[in-house]
Design an enzyme around this catalytic site. Sequence first.
Site, PDB file in Angstrom:
ATOM      1  N   LYS A  33      50.965  33.788 -29.228  1.00  0.00           N
ATOM      2  CA  LYS A  33      49.643  34.302 -28.911  1.00  0.00           C
ATOM      3  C   LYS A  33      49.687  35.360 -27.805  1.00  0.00           C
ATOM      4  CE  LYS A  33      47.124  32.289 -26.070  1.00  0.00           C
ATOM      5  NZ  LYS A  33      46.276  31.404 -25.256  1.00  0.00           N
ATOM      6  N   THR A  34      50.333  35.013 -26.713  1.00  0.00           N
ATOM      7  CA  THR A  34      50.384  35.945 -25.583  1.00  0.00           C
ATOM      8  C   THR A  34      51.074  37.241 -25.989  1.00  0.00           C
ATOM      9  OG1 THR A  34      50.571  33.998 -24.192  1.00  0.00           O
ATOM     10  CG2 THR A  34      50.918  36.114 -23.142  1.00  0.00           C
ATOM     11  N   ASP A 217      40.612  35.722 -24.315  1.00  0.00           N
ATOM     12  CA  ASP A 217      41.674  34.746 -24.530  1.00  0.00           C
ATOM     13  C   ASP A 217      41.064  33.345 -24.503  1.00  0.00           C
ATOM     14  OD1 ASP A 217      44.177  33.706 -24.829  1.00  0.00           O
ATOM     15  OD2 ASP A 217      44.719  33.878 -22.715  1.00  0.00           O
ATOM     16  N   GLU A 218      41.691  32.397 -25.160  1.00  0.00           N
ATOM     17  CA  GLU A 218      41.221  31.003 -25.177  1.00  0.00           C
ATOM     18  C   GLU A 218      39.730  30.935 -25.564  1.00  0.00           C
ATOM     19  OE1 GLU A 218      43.409  28.771 -24.858  1.00  0.00           O
ATOM     20  OE2 GLU A 218      44.874  29.278 -23.312  1.00  0.00           O
ATOM     21  N   GLN A 248      42.786  23.309 -29.677  1.00  0.00           N
ATOM     22  CA  GLN A 248      43.097  23.171 -28.258  1.00  0.00           C
ATOM     23  C   GLN A 248      41.857  23.296 -27.387  1.00  0.00           C
ATOM     24  OE1 GLN A 248      46.912  24.927 -26.836  1.00  0.00           O
ATOM     25  NE2 GLN A 248      47.012  25.784 -28.884  1.00  0.00           N
ATOM     26  N   ARG A 603      53.385  21.095 -25.991  1.00  0.00           N
ATOM     27  CA  ARG A 603      54.001  21.768 -24.844  1.00  0.00           C
ATOM     28  C   ARG A 603      55.513  21.710 -24.915  1.00  0.00           C
ATOM     29  NH1 ARG A 603      50.765  24.974 -24.466  1.00  0.00           N
ATOM     30  NH2 ARG A 603      50.001  23.921 -26.321  1.00  0.00           N
TER      31      ARG A 603
END
Length: 678
Positions: A33-34, A217-218, A248, A603
């Site tokens: 994503k980043t 973002d998010e 998430q 994670r």
Amino acid sequence: MSRFTKGLNPEQRKAVETTEGPLLVLAGAGTGKTRVITHRIAYLLEKGVPASSVLAMTFTNRAAGEMKSRIAGLVPKGGAKNLTVGTFHSLCVKALRRYSKQAGIRPGFGICDADDQLVAMKQALRELQIPESSLNPRICLSRVSLLKNRLTGPEVLIASSDEGESNLGRVYQRYDAALRVSGVLDFDDLLLYMVRLLEDRPTLALFRKRYRYLLVDEYQDTNGPQYSIVQSISGKHQNVCVVGDDDQSIYGWRGADVSKILNFGKDFPDATIVRLETNYRSTPQIIKGANAVIRNNASRHEKALRAAAADGDAIISKRLPDEEAEAQFVVEDILDRVRSEQIPLSDFSILFRTAIQPRVFEVQLRHYGIPYNLVGGMSFFDRKEVRDILAYLKIVANPDDELSLLRVINTPPRGIGTTSIEKMLVVAAEQSIPLAQVIHRNDQFPEVPPAPAQSAQRFLESLDGLRGLQSGPDLVNLVRELVNVVDYDAEIRKRYTDEEVRIKRRAAVSEIMNMAEWHARRGAKANLTSFLEDVVLSENDDRESDEEKGERVTLMTLHSAKGLEFSQVYLAGAEEGLLPHGRSIQDGDIEEERRLAYVGITRARHRLTVTYVQSRAKYGRREGVMPSRFLYEMHGEEAPKEVIAHAQRAVVEEPEKKPAKKKAKKTAKKRAKRKRRS
DNA sequence: CTGTCCTATCTTTTT
DNA sequence: GATAGGACAG
């Protein structure tokens, strides 16, 4: 092909290249994503879009910082300088200061954090003579926060026929009034006033003209006001790219609204939707477990994460008798692996549902001499001395800040008691002037007791003398002088008798000076206001980004772990009542807990160890607990009925049992007391 | 007004 | 089990 689309998979490339029009990127955990975000912005700049017309919004300072530095590493030197990247809150602060006139607020407004909020709320309750026992201030705060997030004002509630509702409305109103008197905004206000600012046509036009490319973002964490801000600024061109993962979404309790990401296609009918489902982070075993858990959620975008990595170990789950054994097991396991596999400590993290769980682990880590890094929790800023000094500084910056003034007006003791303060507050309310004015002009008000008022006046005047030291280079001197002038050491001597403790407290005070010095070096614009703002808006970012971070195990909550990855992850406390949390079981909101578990599992890159205990201390009492239903789900099984039933029972029984027991206890104690006296 | 002792509550997560 | 705020005595 652009060098920014090379090495991307087809979906990632599409997300980077779709620069015009609305775009939703559904980015599963670990799907790059980043990378997509940073490459997309670099690609825009390469195409000739001026950096100043790009606006990127994140939820945490950490995410903003990372985005900035990674873009800077991609584009030619200085090319990223004019990008606007920041958290919603920090961007709002900037805009509100700049356009304070249009927003109808004073440019030097302060920002109050959770602690100040609680003080203000308690004050509001006191003013309305509502005992805290009948209306819990924390609950009030969260309810008011939710109301603000829904853009609902207090008037609506006050008009309600329901007594509880109208009471809450009045509390809400008083609370807001308390903030306004002090000239401060809370976190919700920052967004709210921004929404209102954008209702001003000319100002909105300025924003729309400047920002042609928006990125969020998010996006799954977006709440009402944030959504509204994005909608307003994106305007007609609608070059708005939102990136997120509904699986998430873990901030529902804070007003985040998953429906925003689920309905993006409806809000922007010609939106392009890209799904990133190839996970480059974790082993197939970990991804399988994650998928098996999240599959049980009903409301979500259907997707399936595919692992690109090579096979690894199976997920380990380990049962321990209690939390102490759990901590010991994890810490010893880490030691084993460090020794036998030469894995660096920084590859390890231990994740928790709640912020108190790490305590036991800290003890064990210390015992074995393992350096660790505890993210969040009791932060430096929660320390009393730090809060006190910051309160003094806030008064220097803004003498009308009543909340801060009330906090330290008698710290260290200067003969100003609660009754005198009450009297002065009454006068302030009657005359509708700030408390500071009442103190300065105390001789004009006969009802104000002179001795305490004059003492307060001397205190304020001593702070007035420091007002000339607010600019950047003088910041350190300001703090140093301040500590002298208010004789803060008297407070330390009074409160702590142990010399070691005193030394530690003094060290915390000097640490503030270091922070001030560090801030002053940031540039010509640095001043007291910018310093305080920095402190409030970045409280929970780990401040030790330097060498300190190095060789340490990381301990943190699942919430702060979002967006991070570690080779070795321990997920501690996988039990009914903890994960899923008892409160959520009670509210019937299991899905957010499941997403939390999903965040935790995803994670891990190479190895995931899930631990759970048979008995856990709660409120000092020990309780038998059952393994989390998510543990069963993770292994593709269904949770046994008794597990669910046990959790339900605990929830149903508690509220009934407690009051009865307490009352009995209380009266028994009272009786005993009376006996003792007679 | 200050200091001490007792009590009630906290423990879900944070910008 | 800690801690903050209230009650009470000095």
